[in-house]
Design a protein around this motif. Structure first.
Motif, mmCIF file in Angstrom:
data_model
loop_
_atom_site.group_PDB
_atom_site.id
_atom_site.type_symbol
_atom_site.label_atom_id
_atom_site.label_comp_id
_atom_site.label_asym_id
_atom_site.label_seq_id
_atom_site.Cartn_x
_atom_site.Cartn_y
_atom_site.Cartn_z
ATOM 1 N N ARG A 1 0.852 -1.179 0.000
ATOM 2 C CA ARG A 1 0.000 0.000 0.000
ATOM 3 C C ARG A 1 0.893 1.236 0.000
ATOM 4 O O ARG A 1 1.755 1.388 0.867
ATOM 5 N N PRO A 2 0.728 2.111 -0.981
ATOM 6 C CA PRO A 2 1.597 3.290 -1.034
ATOM 7 C C PRO A 2 1.235 4.276 0.065
ATOM 8 O O PRO A 2 0.063 4.551 0.303
ATOM 9 N N ALA A 3 2.253 4.778 0.735
ATOM 10 C CA ALA A 3 2.031 5.762 1.794
ATOM 11 C C ALA A 3 2.014 7.158 1.178
ATOM 12 O O ALA A 3 1.178 7.993 1.508
ATOM 13 N N THR A 4 2.912 7.381 0.264
ATOM 14 C CA THR A 4 3.042 8.714 -0.339
ATOM 15 C C THR A 4 3.192 8.556 -1.831
ATOM 16 O O THR A 4 3.840 7.638 -2.316
ATOM 17 N N ARG A 5 2.588 9.448 -2.550
ATOM 18 C CA ARG A 5 2.696 9.451 -4.003
ATOM 19 C C ARG A 5 3.688 10.503 -4.412
ATOM 20 O O ARG A 5 3.634 11.633 -3.929
ATOM 21 N N TYR A 6 4.567 10.139 -5.302
ATOM 22 C CA TYR A 6 5.605 11.073 -5.726
ATOM 23 C C TYR A 6 5.506 11.270 -7.221
ATOM 24 O O TYR A 6 5.808 10.361 -7.996
ATOM 25 N N ARG A 7 5.054 12.428 -7.645
ATOM 26 C CA ARG A 7 4.957 12.692 -9.071
ATOM 27 C C ARG A 7 6.184 13.468 -9.502
ATOM 28 O O ARG A 7 6.496 14.514 -8.946
ATOM 29 N N GLY A 8 6.848 12.990 -10.488
ATOM 30 C CA GLY A 8 8.035 13.699 -10.938
ATOM 31 C C GLY A 8 9.034 12.693 -11.443
ATOM 32 O O GLY A 8 8.898 11.502 -11.206
ATOM 33 N N THR A 9 10.021 13.176 -12.150
ATOM 34 C CA THR A 9 10.939 12.263 -12.808
ATOM 35 C C THR A 9 12.362 12.394 -12.281
ATOM 36 O O THR A 9 13.298 11.984 -12.948
ATOM 37 N N ASP A 10 12.549 12.944 -11.108
ATOM 38 C CA ASP A 10 13.929 13.023 -10.633
ATOM 39 C C ASP A 10 14.141 12.084 -9.455
ATOM 40 O O ASP A 10 13.280 11.907 -8.589
ATOM 41 N N VAL A 11 15.315 11.462 -9.436
ATOM 42 C CA VAL A 11 15.616 10.455 -8.425
ATOM 43 C C VAL A 11 15.997 11.113 -7.103
ATOM 44 O O VAL A 11 15.731 10.587 -6.034
ATOM 45 N N HIS A 12 16.622 12.244 -7.235
ATOM 46 C CA HIS A 12 17.154 12.919 -6.058
ATOM 47 C C HIS A 12 16.106 13.143 -4.982
ATOM 48 O O HIS A 12 16.268 12.750 -3.831
ATOM 49 N N GLY A 13 15.034 13.787 -5.391
ATOM 50 C CA GLY A 13 13.977 14.093 -4.436
ATOM 51 C C GLY A 13 13.407 12.830 -3.823
ATOM 52 O O GLY A 13 13.145 12.768 -2.611
ATOM 53 N N LEU A 14 13.263 11.824 -4.654
ATOM 54 C CA LEU A 14 12.699 10.574 -4.155
ATOM 55 C C LEU A 14 13.588 9.974 -3.071
ATOM 56 O O LEU A 14 13.117 9.555 -2.002
ATOM 57 N N LEU A 15 14.884 9.971 -3.329
ATOM 58 C CA LEU A 15 15.805 9.389 -2.355
ATOM 59 C C LEU A 15 15.823 10.203 -1.065
ATOM 60 O O LEU A 15 15.999 9.647 0.029
ATOM 61 N N ALA A 16 15.629 11.495 -1.194
ATOM 62 C CA ALA A 16 15.567 12.322 0.017
ATOM 63 C C ALA A 16 14.393 11.884 0.881
ATOM 64 O O ALA A 16 14.498 11.817 2.111
ATOM 65 N N LEU A 17 13.286 11.563 0.243
ATOM 66 C CA LEU A 17 12.124 11.111 1.007
ATOM 67 C C LEU A 17 12.390 9.748 1.635
ATOM 68 O O LEU A 17 11.962 9.475 2.762
ATOM 69 N N VAL A 18 13.099 8.897 0.884
ATOM 70 C CA VAL A 18 13.447 7.599 1.458
ATOM 71 C C VAL A 18 14.324 7.806 2.699
ATOM 72 O O VAL A 18 14.088 7.207 3.751
ATOM 73 N N ALA A 19 15.308 8.682 2.585
ATOM 74 C CA ALA A 19 16.250 8.908 3.685
ATOM 75 C C ALA A 19 15.530 9.397 4.935
ATOM 76 O O ALA A 19 15.918 9.075 6.053
ATOM 77 N N THR A 20 14.472 10.165 4.733
ATOM 78 C CA THR A 20 13.755 10.704 5.883
ATOM 79 C C THR A 20 12.600 9.816 6.323
ATOM 80 O O THR A 20 11.711 10.253 7.041
ATOM 81 N N GLY A 21 12.604 8.597 5.812
ATOM 82 C CA GLY A 21 11.685 7.617 6.352
ATOM 83 C C GLY A 21 10.265 7.661 5.822
ATOM 84 O O GLY A 21 9.357 7.142 6.458
ATOM 85 N N HIS A 22 10.076 8.255 4.668
ATOM 86 C CA HIS A 22 8.710 8.319 4.139
ATOM 87 C C HIS A 22 8.252 7.021 3.489
ATOM 88 O O HIS A 22 7.084 6.883 3.166
ATOM 89 N N GLY A 23 9.185 6.140 3.242
ATOM 90 C CA GLY A 23 8.795 4.860 2.657
ATOM 91 C C GLY A 23 9.926 4.240 1.872
ATOM 92 O O GLY A 23 11.015 4.809 1.762
ATOM 93 N N LEU A 24 9.672 3.084 1.324
ATOM 94 C CA LEU A 24 10.689 2.340 0.572
ATOM 95 C C LEU A 24 10.385 2.418 -0.920
ATOM 96 O O LEU A 24 9.251 2.697 -1.330
#
Lengths: 296, 296
Positions: free
Chosen positions: A224-247
């Motif tokens: 089940r997705p906790a957060t939806r991330y719209r966009g095509t850059d990896v950087h921002g996504l990894l920042a969210l991973v680092a801060t515990g928003h999900g895998l």
DNA sequence: GGTGTCCATCAACTTTTCTGATCGAGGGGT
DNA sequence: ACCCCTCGATCAGAAAAGTTGATGGACACC
């Protein structure tokens, strides 16, 4: 009329999109009268009402037709583009469409060689979401498409079928799950995807496989997705991973040195992150050269 | 002209198929002159020569166009059929297309109920090869299609995309390999598909997964077919298995009591033999009823 | 070298499609 | 409640596209 007239189809989708006969007429360069008659002709031809007037909107049958219309128009366009490219003058322009994770050092090197061989060529790299790339390759909006995604080791990527396109794998990476540093699984030598089904997931449909794909691959419910991330850059996504928003699942190479992010390879099921080169007919010139370079 | 004219496309396909303008004209009910002009218009529209004359045959560009043309015409037809069915009078006729292995007792029971509910209905069961069924369902040549095939437990069957079709699984069976009685593997409780790659295979593309599918599923090379079996009946195929002509994958239920044939279930990779119900819009009447019965 | 078949081309005709004008219906403002 | 304005339908005439039937040149086969 024997086959449905694509011109009418195009008018029909425009009318439903704009919700207005008059506006559709303006956009298409017809008179309102012509649009009205085209819709009437289409309805007569199919023997069914397609649009409710006032307010203008599709009927049940119209909605059904809409599902057919869009892919049909794409394929019609694709046929024209494919033949035109084959016959047209060798192009001096190269438009490469790519998903974000498909752009890497290997591509950079190949583009360098193209640059050297065609110093005057105009090179365009357009980063786009996976979903639209096959259609863009078919209709010639991009000459080549580099698409990455998740698949079983010997299956091709599950791409939408928009016409006869050539496809070739150019890269394969192990798949890993991105974890915040310090996560209990961090550094493990292998994780089963099914064991992660209960975790919180970051759903980034423009970038990585969606939850639905994971469910299918793992053969279990969950994800089940906790957060939806719209966009095509990896950087921002990894920042969210680092801060515990999900895998998230990513190719191992993309996770090498992200700050605050650890990873663990996926051991089961057997999955690979593959990058495929997708294209229709290739205009002689930089596009064909790049295709050869990446294929080798 | 803005989009490629499908009428021209149809004429073009016919000309290449018959290798003659005049014959195509006869078949399509035009004069030879009209065909000639249609081809000329198409070539002018696409800006490329499509046909060599004398002898008549497709050029490079023409061959490319042909690959687009066939699916395009199918989808055009599918759009019309889909909408027409939705709007048309409730049909008293039910044409069910099915792959041979999809026809079983469950279907028989459901058809019985349909018979009871619509005593006057005309029921037609048409057994066809897997490859053509989706197109037939899309274009309305069959109202419903029952298609069986091999897939990973949570993947849908890999069917060609011929338009927006509804799909629903109606049955799942374990997959087993058919062996001649007395074969060393006979009766084993589980066999890995990859271990069978070196065996002689019976390739029955109208009936069971082809060698290419097996290679993809097992992730190894091999599965070289020894004998090709064209036809849609299981009986003959099993007779060949019994006499040692090669092995085949079949759903476990189809192997229950074939004389001279033993079997062993496939343990890895995880595969199922799934039967799916495929259809476009359903005309109210026996077709809709059968779909409901099989879906439950 | 004659002869027949095949495709291209042309002009006349037919059909289809578009435009421009007009009409009635409905919604919003006063 | 009335007016006005916009929207889509309809109609006749004009324009465009497509079809026919006749004719001509190229090629293959006798």
């Amino acid at each position: 009329m024997d086959t449905v007239d694509p011109q009418h189809l195009r008018t029909f989708v425009t009318v439903t999109r704009l919700g207005s006969f008059s506006e559709a007429a303006r956009e298409l360069g017809y008179t309102q009268s012509a649009v009205s008659q085209q819709i009437a002709a289409l309805e007569a031809d199919l023997g069914a009402g397609l649009l409710n007037r006032r307010p203008v909107g599709p009927t049940e049958a119209g909605r059904r037709l809409l599902e057919h219309a869009a892919p049909l128009l794409v394929r019609l366009e694709a046929a024209r583009a494919d033949v035109a490219r084959l016959a047209g003058a060798p192009s001096t322009r190269l438009v490469l469409g790519a998903t974000p994770l498909a752009v890497g050092p290997e591509l950079g090197r190949a583009l360098g060689e193209v640059r050297r061989a065609y110093p005057a060529a105009e090179l365009v790299v357009r980063v786009l979401a996976q979903g639209v790339l096959p259609a863009q390759a078919a209709t010639g909006e991009v000459d080549l498409a580099l698409i990455d995604g998740l698949a079983a080791p010997s299956d091709p990527l599950p791409l939408p079928d928009v016409g006869p396109l050539a496809t070739r794998a150019v890269d394969e990476q192990p798949v890993a799950v991105a974890l915040p540093a310090g996560h209990p699984l961090a550094g493990r030598s292998g994780v089963a995807l099914a064991d992660l089904s209960a975790a919180r997931w970051l759903d980034a449909p423009d970038l990585t496989p969606t939850a639905a794909r994971l469910r299918a691959a793992a053969g279990v419910d969950g994800f089940r997705p906790a957060t939806r991330y719209r966009g095509t850059d990896v950087h921002g996504l990894l920042a969210l991973v680092a801060t515990g928003h999900g895998l998230t699942l990513l190719p191992a190479s993309a996770l090498a040195d992200a700050p605050g992010v650890a990873s663990a390879p996926i051991a089961a099921p057997r999955l690979v992150h593959r990058t495929e080169l997708v294209h229709g007919s290739l205009p002689e010139g930089p596009a064909a050269l790049l295709a050869r370079l990446l294929g080798a």
